[in-house]
Design a protein around this motif. Sequence first.
Motif, short mmCIF file in Angstrom:
data_model
loop_
_atom_site.label_atom_id
_atom_site.label_comp_id
_atom_site.label_asym_id
_atom_site.label_seq_id
_atom_site.Cartn_x
_atom_site.Cartn_y
_atom_site.Cartn_z
N PHE A 81 0.85 -1.20 0.00
CA PHE A 81 0.00 0.00 0.00
C PHE A 81 0.88 1.24 0.00
CE2 PHE A 81 -3.18 -3.01 1.28
CZ PHE A 81 -4.38 -2.47 0.83
N ARG A 82 0.49 2.21 -0.82
CA ARG A 82 1.15 3.51 -0.79
C ARG A 82 0.07 4.59 -0.77
NH1 ARG A 82 5.90 4.52 -4.88
NH2 ARG A 82 6.14 6.21 -3.35
N ASP A 83 0.08 5.40 0.26
CA ASP A 83 -0.91 6.47 0.41
C ASP A 83 -0.42 7.71 -0.32
OD1 ASP A 83 -2.56 4.85 2.04
OD2 ASP A 83 -1.26 5.29 3.75
N VAL A 84 -0.60 7.70 -1.62
CA VAL A 84 -0.11 8.79 -2.46
C VAL A 84 -1.02 8.91 -3.68
CG1 VAL A 84 1.47 7.24 -3.69
CG2 VAL A 84 1.92 9.71 -3.67
N GLU A 85 -1.21 10.12 -4.15
CA GLU A 85 -2.06 10.37 -5.31
C GLU A 85 -1.32 10.07 -6.60
OE1 GLU A 85 -4.94 13.93 -7.06
OE2 GLU A 85 -3.62 14.31 -5.34
N VAL A 86 -2.05 9.46 -7.53
CA VAL A 86 -1.51 9.23 -8.88
C VAL A 86 -1.90 10.41 -9.75
CG1 VAL A 86 -1.55 7.71 -10.89
CG2 VAL A 86 -1.71 6.73 -8.59
N LEU A 87 -0.92 10.96 -10.46
CA LEU A 87 -1.17 12.11 -11.32
C LEU A 87 -1.41 11.72 -12.77
CD1 LEU A 87 1.55 14.59 -9.98
CD2 LEU A 87 -0.85 14.38 -9.27
N ARG A 88 -0.73 10.68 -13.21
CA ARG A 88 -0.86 10.30 -14.63
C ARG A 88 -0.57 8.82 -14.79
NH1 ARG A 88 -1.30 12.69 -19.42
NH2 ARG A 88 -0.49 11.62 -21.25
N VAL A 89 -1.33 8.20 -15.72
CA VAL A 89 -1.09 6.81 -16.09
C VAL A 89 -0.86 6.78 -17.59
CG1 VAL A 89 -1.96 4.45 -16.08
CG2 VAL A 89 -2.64 6.02 -14.25
N SER A 90 0.21 6.16 -18.02
CA SER A 90 0.52 6.09 -19.45
C SER A 90 1.15 4.73 -19.75
CB SER A 90 1.48 7.22 -19.85
OG SER A 90 2.68 7.15 -19.08
N GLY A 91 1.30 4.46 -21.04
CA GLY A 91 1.95 3.22 -21.45
C GLY A 91 0.99 2.23 -22.07
N GLU A 92 1.39 0.97 -22.07
CA GLU A 92 0.62 -0.09 -22.70
C GLU A 92 0.81 -1.39 -21.95
OE1 GLU A 92 4.10 -1.14 -25.98
OE2 GLU A 92 2.26 -0.15 -26.62
N LEU A 93 0.04 -2.39 -22.32
CA LEU A 93 0.11 -3.70 -21.66
C LEU A 93 1.56 -4.15 -21.56
CD1 LEU A 93 -1.14 -6.35 -20.60
CD2 LEU A 93 -1.34 -7.09 -22.98
N GLY A 94 1.96 -4.49 -20.35
CA GLY A 94 3.33 -4.93 -20.11
C GLY A 94 4.25 -3.84 -19.64
N ASP A 95 3.87 -2.58 -19.86
CA ASP A 95 4.77 -1.49 -19.49
C ASP A 95 4.00 -0.18 -19.27
OD1 ASP A 95 7.11 -0.18 -18.85
OD2 ASP A 95 7.68 0.19 -20.94
N PHE A 96 3.19 -0.16 -18.22
CA PHE A 96 2.51 1.07 -17.82
C PHE A 96 3.39 1.83 -16.84
CE2 PHE A 96 -1.11 -1.59 -19.07
CZ PHE A 96 -1.80 -0.72 -19.90
N THR A 97 3.34 3.15 -16.91
CA THR A 97 4.04 4.01 -15.97
C THR A 97 3.03 4.87 -15.23
OG1 THR A 97 6.03 4.12 -17.36
CG2 THR A 97 5.74 5.86 -15.71
N LEU A 98 3.19 4.94 -13.91
CA LEU A 98 2.32 5.77 -13.09
C LEU A 98 3.17 6.85 -12.43
CD1 LEU A 98 1.20 2.61 -12.96
CD2 LEU A 98 -0.52 3.69 -11.51
N ASP A 99 2.82 8.10 -12.68
CA ASP A 99 3.51 9.24 -12.08
C ASP A 99 2.78 9.63 -10.80
OD1 ASP A 99 5.04 9.20 -14.41
OD2 ASP A 99 3.77 10.68 -15.41
#
Length: 311
Positions: A81-99
């Motif tokens: 668990f991480r109590d932090v807000e996600v600002l952006r989700v990008s990428g594709e199956l196998g390699d998504f990046t969450l900022d």
Amino acid sequence: MNAAQPSERYDVAVVGAGSAGLQAAQTLGRMHQRAVVLGTDRYRNDPAIHMHNFLGHDGEPPAELRVAARKDAEQYDDVEFRDVEVLRVSGELGDFTLDLADGTHLRATRVLLATGVTDHLPDVPGVAEQFGDLVAHCPFCHGHEFAGRTVGILGAGPQAAHFAGMLAPIAGDLVVLADGADLDEATTAALARVGARVVGEPVRAVRRTEVGLAVDLGDDTSLDLGGLFVKTEWTQATPFAEQLGLDVTELGAVVVDVLGRTSVPGVFAAGDLAAPAGLPMPMASVLIAAAAGMAAAAGCVADAAVARTGH
């Protein structure tokens, strides 16, 4: 556990720690999927004093369910668990990046969105202050608590007749507050069939009294109610559906299949933000959201199994 570095990869990143996200986390943990749950302290049902229509938890404050559910999920070594807000989700199956809002990033093979929606209430003074208690938007969640009392319905659209039809066996008296608007002929006839009376005066304010609510009207009179139902407008609580280019319904819900798969491979969605194809809007229920979280997590596991075996 140390903060995730960009090179770290999770099997599933669950965005949202309400009932859908927490159930998804438990399911993923039991299936030994390395999962991270990213959540904030904002939830759609924060205004609700008690949660209803959930087997084994009827009348319980929503926060107590979340605490218990998180404790369950934390028992599994593969769940973080991480109590932090996600600002952006990008990428594709196998390699998504969450900022993330703390400046870090993480990667995941799949993403499960459980971020819910934001309600927008009628612009009537007092409604927001009483919302979740004496003012409600779901008869399944709050209708029984007003049994035998005078129950108001705010608004003159078709939703007024829909509410009235559901509340007729519950309320002692039904009052539709048209708020200065005209009702169409079909709505008027539908209300008459269930014995609902219509008050046409504009609604100036809603205030709490010792026995319920008082509705102040434009003709300087007031009306006493045991409870009031309103129709809320809602929008996605986060921009991720747009960022990822997900298909949405006419009302803005993310379109999913029975296992929570969206139109983008590797992206799953569960809870109030999503609706199966053919359903015009999500069913706002803690229990349904939790069940959807389990189904979407199962969908992630099933997809991973296919990728692993080729079958």
